[in-house]
Design an enzyme around this catalytic site. Structure first.
Site, PDB file in Angstrom:
ATOM      1  CG  ASP A 129      -1.809  -1.263   1.230  1.00  0.00           C
ATOM      2  OD1 ASP A 129      -2.168  -1.743   0.141  1.00  0.00           O
ATOM      3  OD2 ASP A 129      -2.089  -1.765   2.331  1.00  0.00           O
TER       4      ASP A 129
ATOM      5  N   GLY B  57      -4.568  -4.433  -3.778  1.00  0.00           N
ATOM      6  CA  GLY B  57      -5.566  -3.388  -4.014  1.00  0.00           C
ATOM      7  C   GLY B  57      -4.802  -2.145  -4.410  1.00  0.00           C
ATOM      8  CG  HIS B  58      -2.114  -2.158  -6.994  1.00  0.00           C
ATOM      9  ND1 HIS B  58      -1.232  -2.723  -7.878  1.00  0.00           N
ATOM     10  CD2 HIS B  58      -1.805  -2.675  -5.777  1.00  0.00           C
ATOM     11  CE1 HIS B  58      -0.438  -3.550  -7.219  1.00  0.00           C
ATOM     12  NE2 HIS B  58      -0.757  -3.549  -5.956  1.00  0.00           N
TER      13      HIS B  58
ATOM     14  CD  GLN C 189       0.578  -9.061  -2.791  1.00  0.00           C
ATOM     15  OE1 GLN C 189       1.164  -9.702  -3.663  1.00  0.00           O
ATOM     16  NE2 GLN C 189      -0.670  -8.679  -2.947  1.00  0.00           N
TER      17      GLN C 189
END
Ligand code: GDP
Ligand code: IMO
Ligand code: MG
Length: 425
Positions: A12, A39-40, A222
Site C-alpha cells: 500500500d 488493491g491498487h 504486495q
C-alpha cells in the site's frame, strides 16, 4: 526502457498511482506475482479506481496489460474486475492477456485460506486477505495446482471434481464446510468461454515486444517485507514481490531489466498481523491513519501506522537493487511539528541492529532508535516543482536518501494524477 516497480515496505505504498504515472511511457504493463490480495488505487479527476488483478496500466487505452505466469488468478474476481473496467469505459479487446501458465485460485483455495486462518490460535494468525493466495501457491509448489491453460483441456471439469474431492479432505480435517462438486462444476462451466479469449502465450508475447524495443513495465504487488523469502516470515504473503520475482513471474531475463523503482511511503503502514517495529498506538498513529486514509483497498481493514523505518528502507534498497525511489504521501506528514526516522533497533542490552533480523523474536526485545527532524507544518499537496517544497520537507527526504541509498525519481504529494513530481527519471 524496461522497468520493474516494487513495494519497499508492507504494501500500500502507492504502487498503483505510480504505475499509472509511468504507464504514459510504457507499451506493456505486466503483473508478475500475487493475486486479488492486491488493491491498487488510481485517482483520476474525481474518480477513484481500485484494481486487484488487472494491471493498473489498464486505465490507459492502447497499452497492453498482461497477467504473467507468476500470478495466482481467481477467475471470478477477474471477471468481476474486467466487467468493471469496461463499465468505466476502457477497452479490453486485444490488449488484455493472461498467461496459460498462471495458476488459478479456485473456490476451495479460498475456503481453505479462511479455514486455516480460523484454526490458527491468537498470536499465530497471519491476517490474510482471505483471497485464497496461500493455498493456491501451496498447490503450485506442491505440483497439484490448476493452471489457466487447464481450462482449454477437454477434461477440465473432471479436474475440478478431482480437486474438490481432495480439498474436501483438507476442509474436513480443519472442521470447515465441505464443497459440493456438482455445484463447483456448475460454477466453473461458464468460466471456460469467458476466459478463453484472453489466454495467451505471454512469454512469447513479451519477448516479441522486447525484440521490437517496446517498453515493458513490471507491476509488483504486495512488497518487500511481505516477500515469502525476505519478509517477516511467517507473517508474509506466499509469493516473491521483490525485483527477482519480475523475471520468474513473467519469463523475462534479468538482462532485459533496465531499472528498478522502489515505491516508498514516507511513513510506514501494515495491514494484517506480524511485527512492525515503528508502529504507533497513540495519537500520532491516529493522525497518520486519518490524514493518509489508511484503510485497506481490498478488505477495508484499518491499516496499522507508524514512523518511517530506514532499516526497512535500506534492506529493500539492497534486496531489490533500487535505482530510483518513488516516494509517496509526503503531504500526510504536513501537520507534524516533528517527524521521526527509525535508524536501528536497540536490544535491551544496548546492542543496536541496523539490518533487519531474520529471527522475529529479536524484535520483541528491541525498541526503535529514532532520529528527530523538524516538521514543515504547511501544505505540500499543491506543490508542482521539487524546488518549491519547504526546506524541512526536503531535509526529511534527503536524510532518508542518505540512510537508505538510491536516488529520488518521483515524489507524490497527493492521491491525484497531477500531484506527482518527476525528479530524477
Ligand atoms: P498500492 O497497493 O501500493 O497501490 O497502494 P493503495 O492504493 O493500496 O494505497 C495507497 C493509497 O494512498 C491510495 O488510497 C492512494 O490513492 C493514496 N495515495 C497515493 N499516493 C498518495 C500521496 O502522495 N498522498 C496521499 N495523500 N495519498 C496518496
Ligand atoms: P498491495 O499490492 C498490504 C498482507 C495481508 C496479510 C499478509 C498475507 O495492495 O500492496 P495474503 O492474503 O496475501 O495471504 O495475506 O499479506 N497483504 C497485503 N498488505 N497490501 C497488499 O497488497 C497485501 N497483500 C497481502 O494483509 O498480512
Ligand atoms: Mg494496496
Amino acid at each position: 526502457m524496461n522497468t520493474v516497480l516494487v513495494g519497499a515496505q508492507w504494501g500500500d505504498e502507492g504502487k498503483g498511482k505510480v504505475i499509472d504515472f509511468l504507464t504514459e511511457e510504457a507499451d506493456v504493463v505486466v503483473r508478475f506475482q500475487g493475486g486479488s490480495n492486491a488493491g491498487h488505487t488510481v485517482v483520476v479527476g474525481d474518480k477513484k479506481y481500485v484494481l486487484h488483478l488487472v494491471p493498473s496500466g489498464i486505465l490507459h487505452n492502447g497499452k497492453h496489460c498482461v497477467i504473467g505466469n507468476g500470478v495466482v488468478m481467481d477467475p471470478f474476481d477477474l471477471m468481476k474486475e474486467l466487467e468493471q473496467v469496461e463499465s468505466w469505459g476502457f477497452e479490453l479487446k486485444g490488449r488484455f492477456h493472461i498467461s496459460e501458465r498462471a495458476q488459478m485460485v479456485m473456490q476451495w483455495h479460498r475456503a481453505i485460506d479462511k479455514a486455516e486462518e480460523a484454526a490458527r490460535p491468537d498470536g499465530e494468525k497471519i491476517g490474510t486477505t482471505g483471497r485464497g493466495i496461500g493455498p493456491a501457491y501451496a498447490a503450485k509448489v506442491g505440483r497439484y495446482g490448476m493452471r489457466v491453460g487447464d481450462i482449454l483441456r477437454p477434461n477440465f471439469l473432471d479436474l475440478v471434481r478431482k480437486q474438490v474431492a481432495e480439498a474436501n479432505r483438507k476442509l474436513k480435517s480443519l472442521g470447515a464446510h465441505e464443497l459440493d462438486a456438482d455445484e463447483m462444476v456448475r460454477l466453473y462451466t461458464p468460466m471456460v468461454p469467458a476466459l478463453m479469449p484472453y489466454v495467451t502465450d505471454t512469454i512469447q508475447f513479451l519477448h516479441e515486444n522486447l525484440e521490437e524495443k517496446r517498453s515493458v513495465l513490471f507491476e509488483g504487488a504486495q512488497a518487500t517485507m511481505l516477500d515469502i523469502d525476505f519478509g517477516t516470515y511467517p507473517f508474509v504473503t506466499s509469493s516473491n514481490p521483490t525485483a527477482g520475482g519480475a523475471c520468474t513471474g513473467s519469463g523475462v531475463s534479468p538482462r532485459s531489466i533496465d531499472r528498478v523503482i522502489g515505491v516508498l511511503k514516507l511513513y510506514t503502514t501494515r495491514v494484517g498481523e506480524g511485527p512492525f517495529p515503528t508502529e504507533l498506538l497513540d495519537a500520532d498513529g491516529e493522525t497518520l491513519r486519518a490524514r493518509g486514509g489508511e484503510f485497506g483497498a481490498t478488505t477495508g481493514r484499518p491499516r496499522r501506522c507508524g514512523w518511517f523505518d530506514a532499516v526497512v528502507g535500506r534492506y529493500a534498497q539492497r534486496v531489490n537493487g533500487v535505482d530510483y525511489w518513488a516516494m509517496t504521501k509526503l503531504d500526510v506528514l504536513d501537520t507534524f511539528p516533528v517527524v521521526k526516522i527509525c535508524t536501528g533497533y536497540r536490544r535491551e542490552d544496548g546492542f543496536v541492529y541496523t539490518t533487519f533480523p531474520a529471527d522475529l523474536e529479536v524484535l520483541q526485545h528491541c525498541e526503535p532508535v529514532y532520529e528527530e527532524l523538524p516538521g514543515w507544518q504547511c501544505e505540500t499537496s499543491h506543490v508542482t516543482d521539487y524546488a518549491e517544497l519547504p526546506e524541512n520537507a526536503k531535509r526529511y527526504v534527503n536524510r532518508i536518501l542518505d540512510l537508505i541509498g538510491g536516488k529520488l525519481g518521483v515524489l507524490s504529494v497527493g492521491p491525484a494524477r497531477e500531484t506527482t513530481l518527476r525528479i530524477g527519471i
